[in-house]
Scaffold this active site. Structure first.
Site, PDB file in Angstrom:
ATOM      1  CB  CYS A 271      -0.921  -0.012   1.222  1.00  0.00           C
ATOM      2  SG  CYS A 271      -1.929   1.481   1.376  1.00  0.00           S
TER       3      CYS A 271
ATOM      4  CB  CYS B 132      -0.705   2.584   3.977  1.00  0.00           C
ATOM      5  SG  CYS B 132      -2.332   2.068   3.481  1.00  0.00           S
ATOM      6  CG  ASP B 133       2.809   1.046   4.426  1.00  0.00           C
ATOM      7  OD1 ASP B 133       2.239   1.507   5.434  1.00  0.00           O
ATOM      8  OD2 ASP B 133       2.599  -0.098   3.999  1.00  0.00           O
TER       9      ASP B 133
END
Lengths: 315, 222
Positions: free
Chosen positions: A146, A149-150
């Site tokens: 992701c 997200c990261d």
């Protein structure tokens, strides 16, 4: 993305419904809009945040009516649209389902039980794992599925993106804005992503290693390199990197239903042209269904077809 | 400064709180006078103030990180920090380190509602039973980023468990704001949950049973 997002504040709820929709991605939310408009008492179950996989997409440019819209904003539009027509929402995960009985029963991870006359399975899919040594070991130390997200953990670092489809190329482009170096590794000699995304990628600072597969993810404390095998020459290269983003396909979320609904050999649910499964009153829409195309527009379309057909059970 | 909440969201919260808030909620905010040490303190304080204006049951108390007695009392480790007290002044044992922005704003709202009900939360009977076995202090640190749609689920689970069990502290940590701590625990994929400062850890927003199972394996030392 709004600085302060309220999309997954859940609401009070009852337990008996006409329609239970499992999953609040575009397929589930489109179903909720049509179900609400059909006057059906509707509940939507979402285990994380309403919007589904579009939340993982930075910008969307292939949903009609929107030349360019962030995944987050489109998700919010879908959600508000569904809420406007009266759908109820709850942040619970379905862990057990009886879909065979006339009245369907659903049990959630919070121990609550719901019933519904019809069910729409809109559970989507999860990223497929690459299945190479080091992937599990470095899952929380440099391997990610992701980018939104990261991505911020890889500011000014080097990352590789594995895959050649829309997700790989688009998420790779997203990472070019954050990381120092982005290298896309794909097993074929050309990319599979939509042409426009490919052209942007070629113009960006992204590097490409084609005809190649990653055979190992390695390092000491965190990811330090990937081993790459060229499929044409069989030559092995140790390629230094701090992060590995994997986009090599999808696995349908059908684990809890697969003993009841018919699926293909990969777990995607089989439906008729009205999106109904082998079970009466049980429908499948969006990415979880066996379908030739997995886009927001097709998931939304599935939802509309399913709910219009479903009204036959309420006449 | 311009309002952070849109008029639409503000109205939504006014309605929601009107329906859902049972008792009073006191939010304690810890910031720092040294702005260079706390990039997001001002923004965090402002969003809390705007939140408090949506319903008179919500009050905000602002403190500084150098108020040693209070910092010690609530064991505040860094700033910005947020915690909540119910109408009787009971600490709900939830902490937010870093700004609860993006998807985490929803977590904050859910926590305000739960706190107004004195920590009454929806957990399965089997979880409640397992929590009774926890007799010594347990810390759950949930590392998140504001753009991670899976993360609020893990944060809320940790917070619900904290509200239910007197021995659990449940923390949200915005990973980008605390890079050293994130580095210490090798956080590179969120949500990343650290149990008792490293006795256990896992990645991902697990369903309730599996989440509790991870905790119990640390509690039982297996």
């Amino acid at each position: 993305m709004p600085l302060f997002n309220l999309s997954n504040v859940s609401k009070p709820k009852e337990t008996n419904y006409d329609v239970a929709i499992i999953g609040a991605g575009p397929g589930g939310l489109a179903s909720a809009i049509y179900a609400g408009r059909a006057g059906l008492k509707t509940i939507v179950f979402e285990k994380s945040t309403e919007g589904g996989q579009i939340l993982l997409t930075d910008m969307i440019e292939d949903y009609p009516g929107f030349v360019s819209i962030s995944g987050n904003a489109l998700a919010e539009n879908f959600l508000n649209h569904a809420k406007t027509f009266g759908a109820n929402f709850t942040n619970e995960e379905i862990i057990e389902a009886d879909l065979v009985s006339k009245i369907k029963r659903l049990k959630t991870d919070l121990g609550n039980e719901y019933t519904a006359k019809t069910v729409v399975i809109a559970t989507g899919s999860n990223p497929r794992k690459l299945g190479v040594p080091g992937e599990e070991e470095f899952m929380n130390r440099g391997v990610s599925y992701c980018a939104v997200c990261d991505g911020s953990f890889f500011k000014d670092k080097r990352v590789v993106v594995i895959g050649g489809g829309d997700s790989a190329v688009e998420e790779g482009l997203y990472m070019t804005k954050i990381a120092k170096e982005v290298t896309l590794i794909h097993r074929r000699d050309k990319l599979r992503a939509q042409k426009i995304a490919q052209e942007r990628a070629f113009k960006s600072k992204m590097k490409f290693i084609l005809d190649s597969v990653v055979t190992e993810i390695g390092g000491s404390k965190s990811v330090e390199y990937v081993m790459i095998r060229n499929l044409k020459t069989n030559e092995m290269t140790k390629y230094p990197t701090d992060g590995v983003f994997i986009y090599v396909g999808l696995i349908p979320n059908t684990q809890i239903f697969k003993d009841q609904v018919k699926t293909d050999e990969n777990g995607f649910i089989l439906t008729d042209e009205h999106m109904e499964t082998n079970l009466e009153g049980v429908y499948a829409v969006g990415d979880v269904r066996k379908t030739p195309l997995r886009q927001i527009v097709t998931a939304a379309s599935d939802g509309a077809i399913a709910v219009i057909d479903m009204t036959k059970y309420f006449d | 400064m311009a309002a952070l909440l849109s008029e639409e969201d503000r109205k939504y919260l006014v309605d929601l709180f009107e329906k859902e808030l049972k008792g009073e909620v006191k939010i304690l905010f810890f910031g720092s006078k040294r702005k260079e040490e706390c990039e997001y303190c001002d923004l965090t304080e402002q969003i809390l103030q705007e939140l408090a204006e949506t319903n008179n049951k919500i009050t905000i108390e602002t403190h500084d990180f150098d108020e040693t007695d209070l910092v010690k009392k609530y064991n505040i480790e860094m700033v910005p920090a947020i915690l909540m007290l119910d109408s009787e002044g009971n600490d709900m044992r939830i902490r937010y380190y870093g700004i609860p922005s993006g998807y985490e704003f929803s977590s904050l709202i859910e926590d305000v509602i739960a706190t107004s009900k004195k920590g009454e939360v929806d957990l399965s009977a089997s979880t409640v039973k397992k929590l009774e076995e926890i007799k010594s202090p347990l810390k759950l640190q949930v590392f998140v980023t504001p753009t991670c749609p899976y993360c609020p689920r893990a944060v809320l689970m940790a917070h619900k468990l904290a509200m239910k069990s007197p021995n659990i502290i449940g923390e949200m940590i915005e990973a980008n704001e605390f890079p050293d701590l994130s580095m210490q625990y090798n956080v590179s994929s969120v949500p990343h949950i650290i149990i008792n400062e490293g006795e256990g850890e896992f990645v991902g927003a697990l369903p309730e049973d599996a989440f509790v199972e991870q905790i119990m394996s640390v509690v039982k030392g297996v």
